[in-house]
Design a protein around this motif. Sequence first.
Motif, PDB file in Angstrom:
ATOM      1  N   THR A 300       0.823  -1.207   0.000  1.00  0.00           N
ATOM      2  CA  THR A 300       0.000   0.000   0.000  1.00  0.00           C
ATOM      3  C   THR A 300       0.860   1.261   0.000  1.00  0.00           C
ATOM      4  O   THR A 300       0.605   2.207  -0.757  1.00  0.00           O
ATOM      5  N   ARG A 358      -6.967   6.250  -1.498  1.00  0.00           N
ATOM      6  CA  ARG A 358      -7.841   6.148  -0.318  1.00  0.00           C
ATOM      7  C   ARG A 358      -8.387   4.729  -0.156  1.00  0.00           C
ATOM      8  O   ARG A 358      -8.501   4.219   0.964  1.00  0.00           O
ATOM      9  N   GLU A 359      -8.734   4.097  -1.261  1.00  0.00           N
ATOM     10  CA  GLU A 359      -9.245   2.726  -1.177  1.00  0.00           C
ATOM     11  C   GLU A 359      -8.188   1.779  -0.630  1.00  0.00           C
ATOM     12  O   GLU A 359      -8.481   0.915   0.200  1.00  0.00           O
ATOM     13  N   THR A 362      -7.716   2.561   3.151  1.00  0.00           N
ATOM     14  CA  THR A 362      -8.879   2.140   3.940  1.00  0.00           C
ATOM     15  C   THR A 362      -8.924   0.625   4.086  1.00  0.00           C
ATOM     16  O   THR A 362      -9.335   0.102   5.121  1.00  0.00           O
ATOM     17  N   GLY A 365      -6.963  -0.305   7.055  1.00  0.00           N
ATOM     18  CA  GLY A 365      -7.209   0.452   8.274  1.00  0.00           C
ATOM     19  C   GLY A 365      -6.444   1.757   8.358  1.00  0.00           C
ATOM     20  O   GLY A 365      -6.280   2.295   9.462  1.00  0.00           O
ATOM     21  N   THR A 367      -5.451   5.833   6.463  1.00  0.00           N
ATOM     22  CA  THR A 367      -6.129   7.006   5.900  1.00  0.00           C
ATOM     23  C   THR A 367      -5.200   7.710   4.923  1.00  0.00           C
ATOM     24  O   THR A 367      -3.967   7.587   5.008  1.00  0.00           O
ATOM     25  N   THR A 369      -4.971  11.691   3.096  1.00  0.00           N
ATOM     26  CA  THR A 369      -5.468  13.047   2.868  1.00  0.00           C
ATOM     27  C   THR A 369      -4.606  13.681   1.789  1.00  0.00           C
ATOM     28  O   THR A 369      -3.384  13.449   1.724  1.00  0.00           O
ATOM     29  N   SER A 392      -8.727  -7.034   9.382  1.00  0.00           N
ATOM     30  CA  SER A 392      -8.347  -6.229   8.242  1.00  0.00           C
ATOM     31  C   SER A 392      -8.047  -7.110   7.065  1.00  0.00           C
ATOM     32  O   SER A 392      -7.754  -8.291   7.155  1.00  0.00           O
TER      33      SER A 392
END
Length: 397
Positions: A300, A358-359, A362, A365, A367, A369, A392
């Motif tokens: 990620t 964002r996906e 998320t 778990g 975030t 911005t 998760s």
Amino acid sequence: MELPMVWRQWLARHDRIRDALPAVPLIVIATAATAVGKNDWHEPRWDEVVWMALSCVPLAFRSRWPLGVAVFTLAGDLTLMAVASHIAPTPAASLVALYTLAVHGSRRTAWSVGVAAGVAITGVYAATQAESLVGGASLLRFDFVLAATALGRAVRSRRESLAAARERVEHAERMQEEEARRRVTQERVRIARDLHDVVAHHITLVNAQAGVAHHLMRANPDQAYEALAHIQDNSRAALDELRATVGLLRQPGDAPGSRAPIPRLADLDTLVDGCRASGLSVRVTRTGTPSPLTPATELTAYRIIQEALTNSHKHAAGSEAALVLDYGPHTLRVTVTDDGRPGPPKGAGTGHGLVGMRERATAIGGTVTAGPLPGRGFEVVAELPLSLAPTSVSNPS
């Protein structure tokens, strides 16, 4: 198709015939009962047989009007008991009607009518046969009525239980279908996200390097040749990643070895070198104490950095970007900023990149911005957990 199945299907299409079937054995038994004497057989008493047949006629409508049929047959049987008192007939038609009422009617109605019918039949029998109300023969008829009602309620309860079980099975099948559709949708989103990351990053670098090569082809052939070499490397990497991603769709299962190696933060230097070769200066800073990361967190973080740098090169008007990896006690904070100044972007975007960031965050778990900085530049900040909770998603790729 088996004969019993054909027979049941035929009866299901002919309600009146199905409801009237119990009348046949009742009439046959009544005919035989009236023909039996004390010592020999004699001709049946046809008037009583006809009366029994007439009392059975309403049974043809017992499933449509169970309460009315029960009352009508009860009145007919009580009349027959009073008229033919010398043979002490059994109210068989009433028992069938009371059974049907218990199957199709409410519990209160079934038991209220059943008890009232039992009292009435017992009273008429005791009066016409000069028996005691609490005698064995009288109580036997009362027991017959209660047994018919209890049998009907038991059949109804079983049918309701089977219907409830069937509904639970259908609900479980619907939930399985919905879960399968949800998984398919998630997989489509995942594949689209991976393809976007791979294509957007490498094609952006190839486009930038092609522009550099075109600009330097006459002025500086050596640098142009170097840019063409970078184009070759990036296009090969793009093809390899596309082949690996699309290859997952051809795998019959998720067997070991079916997946390509997952990009990790250890591959970050290669990613940054590619951006630098395309003209975007990237400064990398690491703070805190590096901690072991789960494969999902590493992937990620890598994809978010890849997309952020791609956006900086593709859309920002600046030429410098800063990447900060801050290892905290429980989270990895990834910050990517650029020095883009107000002005026309290098390319128009669809917004899928930010949505994909964002996906991804998320799913494990975390975030993300993102937004413009005061005055100039753009910033992407991702907060990712170092370890995943048991619930998760372990592999968002």
